[in-house]
Write a protein that holds these residues in place. Sequence first.
Motif, short mmCIF file in Angstrom:
data_model
loop_
_atom_site.label_atom_id
_atom_site.label_comp_id
_atom_site.label_asym_id
_atom_site.label_seq_id
_atom_site.Cartn_x
_atom_site.Cartn_y
_atom_site.Cartn_z
N ASN A 161 6.66 -7.01 0.07
CA ASN A 161 5.35 -6.59 0.57
C ASN A 161 5.57 -5.48 1.59
N PHE A 162 5.16 -4.25 1.27
CA PHE A 162 5.47 -3.14 2.18
C PHE A 162 4.39 -2.06 2.18
N LEU A 163 4.40 -1.28 3.25
CA LEU A 163 3.56 -0.10 3.39
C LEU A 163 4.45 1.12 3.34
N TYR A 164 4.06 2.13 2.54
CA TYR A 164 4.80 3.40 2.49
C TYR A 164 3.86 4.52 2.89
N ALA A 165 4.13 5.15 4.03
CA ALA A 165 3.28 6.23 4.52
C ALA A 165 4.11 7.17 5.38
N ASN A 166 3.84 8.46 5.24
CA ASN A 166 4.57 9.49 6.01
C ASN A 166 6.08 9.35 5.84
N ASP A 167 6.49 9.06 4.60
CA ASP A 167 7.91 8.92 4.26
C ASP A 167 8.60 7.78 5.00
N LYS A 168 7.82 6.81 5.49
CA LYS A 168 8.39 5.67 6.20
C LYS A 168 7.93 4.37 5.54
N TYR A 220 0.85 -1.20 0.00
CA TYR A 220 0.00 0.00 0.00
C TYR A 220 0.88 1.24 0.00
N ASN A 221 0.60 2.15 -0.94
CA ASN A 221 1.31 3.42 -1.04
C ASN A 221 0.42 4.52 -0.49
N GLY A 222 0.73 4.97 0.72
CA GLY A 222 -0.06 6.02 1.36
C GLY A 222 0.42 7.41 1.01
N GLY A 223 1.44 7.53 0.17
CA GLY A 223 1.93 8.84 -0.24
C GLY A 223 1.25 9.32 -1.52
N ILE A 231 13.51 0.71 -5.27
CA ILE A 231 12.23 1.37 -5.53
C ILE A 231 12.40 2.85 -5.22
N THR A 232 12.08 3.71 -6.18
CA THR A 232 12.26 5.15 -6.01
C THR A 232 10.97 5.89 -6.37
N GLU A 233 10.81 7.07 -5.78
CA GLU A 233 9.71 7.93 -6.19
C GLU A 233 9.97 8.38 -7.63
N LYS A 234 8.94 8.32 -8.44
CA LYS A 234 9.10 8.54 -9.88
C LYS A 234 9.61 9.94 -10.22
N ASP A 235 9.04 10.96 -9.57
CA ASP A 235 9.40 12.34 -9.91
C ASP A 235 10.58 12.86 -9.10
N THR A 236 10.61 12.56 -7.81
CA THR A 236 11.67 13.11 -6.95
C THR A 236 12.95 12.28 -6.98
N LYS A 237 12.84 11.02 -7.44
CA LYS A 237 13.96 10.08 -7.49
C LYS A 237 14.44 9.69 -6.09
N LYS A 238 13.65 9.99 -5.07
CA LYS A 238 14.00 9.60 -3.71
C LYS A 238 13.93 8.09 -3.57
N VAL A 239 14.97 7.49 -2.97
CA VAL A 239 14.99 6.04 -2.77
C VAL A 239 14.07 5.68 -1.62
N VAL A 240 13.12 4.81 -1.90
CA VAL A 240 12.14 4.39 -0.90
C VAL A 240 12.56 3.08 -0.24
N LEU A 241 13.06 2.15 -1.06
CA LEU A 241 13.39 0.81 -0.54
C LEU A 241 14.48 0.19 -1.39
#
Length: 270
Positions: A118-125, A50-53, A94-104
């Motif tokens: 299998n992960f949850l991404y919310a509040n930059d965590k 789930y992507n909560g961002g 895994i990176t944010e598409k526009d910001t290129k920030k590394v998520v995982l």
Amino acid sequence: MNNSYKKKISELFARILFIGMGLSLLLGCRKASEDFLYKGDMLPVTIKGYNGGSEYMEVKIDTVKFKSIISTGRFDFSEAYLFPENKQTAKLVITEKDTKKVVLERELKKGDGAATINFLYANDKVSDMPDIPALEQGKLKLIYMFKPTVTNYAEPVDIVLGKYYWTPKVFEEIDRIKDVKPYEFTKPITIATFPTVGQQYNGQPTLVSFVAYIYKAGTNELYTKGTEYGWHATSSTAPKPGANAAASKLYVFKEAPAGGNMQFFKELEL
């Protein structure tokens, strides 16, 4: 040599030529297949959660980008990665598409076989997303994540499941999830389903509400004690399913006070 005999000879040569071409094609395909199998192993990779961002995300293994994009909300897709010859590991990013920030980031090993992220991404965590237990007749199975976004309460809590009898305004504990850390998923808890209408308490007819209270860990004291927020017997409850039907649920919820009482907002239900 008559024409009939010449025709038969021509047909025979044509058949031999056709068979030869077929064998050549078959051997070529087999060789290509062998090259494919020996030069690398295909690794199935499933990405779900789930992507909560608000940002879409991209998945890449080494230099290979997945065709699928992680959108907001729930996602679940699979693609395959071909390990190059003589390579045993690969890096999934895994990176944010526009910001290129590394998520995982995760290392994949060929020897481990098919991979599931299998992960949850919310509040930059990022949090590991637990598997929701299978539905079972007569059972309520629950997983929670509690986010104290208003009080910033930092200590562990107990999520206490129980019945609230409207007459005579009594709470009865069924079970509790102990030592719940804020912003982390709990282990699953299982309780039996129960009816909420046509019930009695000490011989008196009463309605029953299924509630989930939040206590300071190891106590019967509401975690809001000592704060400006009160507690309402039936509306100050963590989210939960109906009590009389089997369910298996995952909830992410946060604080949302109203009218001076602590209440909660269901951010995610799966």
